[in-house]
Write a protein that holds these residues in place. Sequence first.
Motif, PDB file in Angstrom:
ATOM      1  N   GLU A 130     103.103 -41.246   8.491  1.00 26.65           N
ATOM      2  CA  GLU A 130     102.405 -40.336   9.403  1.00 26.65           C
ATOM      3  C   GLU A 130     102.969 -38.917   9.344  1.00 26.65           C
ATOM      4  O   GLU A 130     102.598 -38.080  10.161  1.00 26.65           O
ATOM      5  CB  GLU A 130     102.511 -40.864  10.842  1.00 26.65           C
ATOM      6  CG  GLU A 130     101.925 -42.258  11.041  1.00 26.65           C
ATOM      7  CD  GLU A 130     100.437 -42.291  10.737  1.00 26.65           C
ATOM      8  OE1 GLU A 130      99.695 -41.514  11.353  1.00 26.65           O
ATOM      9  OE2 GLU A 130     100.031 -43.087   9.877  1.00 26.65           O
ATOM     10  N   ALA A 132     102.745 -35.609   8.214  1.00 25.78           N
ATOM     11  CA  ALA A 132     101.728 -34.769   7.579  1.00 25.78           C
ATOM     12  C   ALA A 132     102.347 -33.787   6.595  1.00 25.78           C
ATOM     13  O   ALA A 132     101.788 -33.522   5.520  1.00 25.78           O
ATOM     14  CB  ALA A 132     100.933 -34.019   8.641  1.00 25.78           C
ATOM     15  N   ASN A 156      94.161 -34.190   1.538  1.00 27.49           N
ATOM     16  CA  ASN A 156      93.240 -34.797   2.500  1.00 27.49           C
ATOM     17  C   ASN A 156      93.979 -35.668   3.507  1.00 27.49           C
ATOM     18  O   ASN A 156      93.623 -35.718   4.686  1.00 27.49           O
ATOM     19  CB  ASN A 156      92.184 -35.625   1.759  1.00 27.49           C
ATOM     20  CG  ASN A 156      90.917 -34.823   1.505  1.00 27.49           C
ATOM     21  OD1 ASN A 156      90.470 -34.083   2.366  1.00 27.49           O
ATOM     22  ND2 ASN A 156      90.335 -34.985   0.333  1.00 27.49           N
ATOM     23  N   HIS A 157      95.006 -36.390   3.026  1.00 31.51           N
ATOM     24  CA  HIS A 157      95.787 -37.229   3.922  1.00 31.51           C
ATOM     25  C   HIS A 157      96.528 -36.357   4.937  1.00 31.51           C
ATOM     26  O   HIS A 157      96.591 -36.691   6.130  1.00 31.51           O
ATOM     27  CB  HIS A 157      96.785 -38.075   3.125  1.00 31.51           C
ATOM     28  CG  HIS A 157      97.189 -39.330   3.823  1.00 31.51           C
ATOM     29  ND1 HIS A 157      96.930 -40.587   3.326  1.00 31.51           N
ATOM     30  CD2 HIS A 157      97.826 -39.531   5.008  1.00 31.51           C
ATOM     31  CE1 HIS A 157      97.396 -41.498   4.153  1.00 31.51           C
ATOM     32  NE2 HIS A 157      97.952 -40.874   5.190  1.00 31.51           N
ATOM     33  N   ILE A 159      95.571 -33.431   6.007  1.00 24.36           N
ATOM     34  CA  ILE A 159      94.558 -32.899   6.921  1.00 24.36           C
ATOM     35  C   ILE A 159      94.161 -33.939   7.962  1.00 24.36           C
ATOM     36  O   ILE A 159      93.977 -33.627   9.149  1.00 24.36           O
ATOM     37  CB  ILE A 159      93.327 -32.429   6.127  1.00 24.36           C
ATOM     38  CG1 ILE A 159      93.671 -31.169   5.323  1.00 24.36           C
ATOM     39  CG2 ILE A 159      92.136 -32.158   7.048  1.00 24.36           C
ATOM     40  CD1 ILE A 159      92.625 -30.767   4.312  1.00 24.36           C
ATOM     41  N   SER A 160      94.049 -35.204   7.537  1.00 22.45           N
ATOM     42  CA  SER A 160      93.675 -36.263   8.484  1.00 22.45           C
ATOM     43  C   SER A 160      94.727 -36.441   9.575  1.00 22.45           C
ATOM     44  O   SER A 160      94.407 -36.826  10.704  1.00 22.45           O
ATOM     45  CB  SER A 160      93.462 -37.585   7.740  1.00 22.45           C
ATOM     46  OG  SER A 160      94.697 -38.099   7.254  1.00 22.45           O
ATOM     47  N   LEU A 161      95.972 -36.148   9.245  1.00 17.87           N
ATOM     48  CA  LEU A 161      97.057 -36.287  10.219  1.00 17.87           C
ATOM     49  C   LEU A 161      97.222 -35.027  11.079  1.00 17.87           C
ATOM     50  O   LEU A 161      97.711 -35.112  12.209  1.00 17.87           O
ATOM     51  CB  LEU A 161      98.378 -36.584   9.492  1.00 17.87           C
ATOM     52  CG  LEU A 161      98.435 -37.918   8.742  1.00 17.87           C
ATOM     53  CD1 LEU A 161      99.685 -37.985   7.867  1.00 17.87           C
ATOM     54  CD2 LEU A 161      98.411 -39.083   9.737  1.00 17.87           C
ATOM     55  N   PRO A 163      94.592 -32.034  11.544  1.00 15.49           N
ATOM     56  CA  PRO A 163      93.358 -31.327  11.174  1.00 15.49           C
ATOM     57  C   PRO A 163      93.286 -29.887  11.648  1.00 15.49           C
ATOM     58  O   PRO A 163      92.396 -29.147  11.223  1.00 15.49           O
ATOM     59  CB  PRO A 163      92.259 -32.177  11.842  1.00 15.49           C
ATOM     60  CG  PRO A 163      92.949 -32.880  12.962  1.00 15.49           C
ATOM     61  CD  PRO A 163      94.344 -33.131  12.498  1.00 15.49           C
ATOM     62  N   HIS A 169      94.067 -26.914   5.107  1.00 12.62           N
ATOM     63  CA  HIS A 169      92.679 -26.739   4.644  1.00 12.62           C
ATOM     64  C   HIS A 169      92.618 -25.733   3.495  1.00 12.62           C
ATOM     65  O   HIS A 169      91.877 -25.927   2.525  1.00 12.62           O
ATOM     66  CB  HIS A 169      91.803 -26.259   5.802  1.00 12.62           C
ATOM     67  CG  HIS A 169      91.566 -27.286   6.853  1.00 12.62           C
ATOM     68  ND1 HIS A 169      90.717 -28.356   6.680  1.00 12.62           N
ATOM     69  CD2 HIS A 169      92.109 -27.416   8.100  1.00 12.62           C
ATOM     70  CE1 HIS A 169      90.711 -29.094   7.777  1.00 12.62           C
ATOM     71  NE2 HIS A 169      91.547 -28.558   8.657  1.00 12.62           N
ATOM     72  N   TYR A 172      93.974 -27.213   0.204  1.00  6.08           N
ATOM     73  CA  TYR A 172      93.008 -28.166  -0.347  1.00  6.08           C
ATOM     74  C   TYR A 172      91.860 -27.422  -1.025  1.00  6.08           C
ATOM     75  O   TYR A 172      91.434 -27.771  -2.135  1.00  6.08           O
ATOM     76  CB  TYR A 172      92.475 -29.071   0.753  1.00  6.08           C
ATOM     77  CG  TYR A 172      91.415 -30.041   0.276  1.00  6.08           C
ATOM     78  CD1 TYR A 172      91.655 -30.893  -0.799  1.00  6.08           C
ATOM     79  CD2 TYR A 172      90.163 -30.101   0.889  1.00  6.08           C
ATOM     80  CE1 TYR A 172      90.683 -31.786  -1.256  1.00  6.08           C
ATOM     81  CE2 TYR A 172      89.182 -30.977   0.448  1.00  6.08           C
ATOM     82  CZ  TYR A 172      89.449 -31.810  -0.623  1.00  6.08           C
ATOM     83  OH  TYR A 172      88.481 -32.684  -1.069  1.00  6.08           O
ATOM     84  N   SER A 188      86.201 -25.869   3.251  1.00  4.58           N
ATOM     85  CA  SER A 188      87.621 -25.900   3.614  1.00  4.58           C
ATOM     86  C   SER A 188      88.178 -24.491   3.811  1.00  4.58           C
ATOM     87  O   SER A 188      88.989 -24.255   4.717  1.00  4.58           O
ATOM     88  CB  SER A 188      88.422 -26.641   2.538  1.00  4.58           C
ATOM     89  OG  SER A 188      88.062 -28.014   2.505  1.00  4.58           O
TER      90      SER A 188
END
Length: 394
Positions: A130, A132, A156-157, A159-161, A163, A169, A172, A188
Motif C-alpha cells: 500500500e 504509493a 497506475n498502482h 495513482i490508485s493508492l 489519486p 498523474h 504517468y 492524465s
Amino acid sequence: MTDFVNFYDLLGLKDTANEEEIKGALQEEFKIWTKRASMSTKPDVKQAAEKRLRDLSAAEKTLLDPAARSAFDSTRHQRAAEAQREEMAQTRSTANSSAEWVERAKQFYAQGKGHSAHYAAKHATLIDGENAEAWFVAGQASFMQKEWADCGVEFNHAISLDPTNAEFHFEYAESLSGLGGWKEAKPSYELALQLEPNNLLYKAMVASCWRHLENFQKAYDMFVEILNVNDAVDFVHDEAARSIIGIIITSGMLPKNFSHVGNAVRSPEAIAFLEEQLSNFDQLRVKDEGVRATAAELRKAVNWAKVQHFEVRDDPRFWLGAAGAAVLCFILGVNGFPMLFLLGLVIVGGGGFIFWKRSYRYGWMMNAGKYSYFTPMSAEPAGQAATPQAVEAG
C-alpha cells in the motif's frame, strides 16, 4: 567503483544503429531529460535528470566519433558485466522497512542506476503493497530504463493508492506521451493540472496534447497564457514560444510537404495569414533567440513571396529564335514588304509581353510552381486553406 553506462541501452538503440538513428534518439532524450532537470523540485528527480544529461553528452561524443565508438565497442561487454556485478552488490541493504527501501531506491535513481532503483522500490512494495511512493519510484525507474509496460502498471498502482497526487498523474502521462500516445496522455495531464492549476509545466503539456491532436486554437491560446506569466520558468517559457511559432507554420496556409520555411509561402492567402500571425507574435514576450530567429526567417520569406522576381524558366533558344524571326521581318519589311515589318513589330511586342509575364512572377507563384501566363494574385492557393480558428480536431 565502475561507473559504466551502456550508451546503446541509454538511447534504446541496437549496437548497429547508424549516425542518423543515434542523432534522432539523442534529440528525443535530451528533450525529455532537459525538461525533467529544469522543472523538478525534488532533489532525487533533479539529480537523476542531470546525471542522465551528462550521460547523454558522453554518448553523443562517443557514438558520433568513429574512433571513440570503436574503442567503446571493444570493451563494452566486459565493462558492462563488471558494472552489473558492482551494482548488484550495492543493492544488498540493511534496510528493513518499506520506507527505508524507498529511500534506498531514490538514492539509486538519483545516481542514474535504474535497475537498482527498481529492485529497491519493488522490494519496498513487497514489504508494504500500500506504499504509493514505492510504486511511484518503481515507475520512475522503469521509465528510466524504457520499460514502458511496467512503467504504466506501476504508475497506475501509485495513482490508485493516492489519486490526488498531481505528480503521479503527470508522470504517468509522460510515459504515454513519450511513446507518442498524446490522446491517451491528455486526460492524465489534465487531471494533474486540475489538481495544481498554477503549474505551468502541466499547462504546457496539456497544450502540447492539443497541438499534437491538431486542435491548434486551444493549444495556441494556452501557450499564449503561459508566455504572459511573468515568473514562468525559462524552459517552459521557451517551449511555449517554440510551440507557438510551430503552430503558426503548421496550422495555416502552408503545405505539408515544404522542405524549409523559405519555400513555404505559396499563396496570397498564406501571405495574409502569416502577416497577421507574425504581427500577433511580435506582441508576445518571447525571450528565446532561436525562436525569434525562426520568426525573422518566416517574415523574410513572406516579404520575398509578396514581390515579383525575375527568373527565366524557358529554353533561351526559343526566345533567340523569336528574336531572329523579328529581325528577318524587319529586314524584309524595309526592302519592300511592309506587312512583314508589321509582323516583326507584333513578334517583338507580343513576345516581349509574354516574356515579361513568364519571367517576372510573384515569389509565392515561384514557390507554388505556377508558370501560367496570366496567373492573377487571387489564384487558388497551393497549400492548406485552414487557419487556427478553423481547425477543430482532437
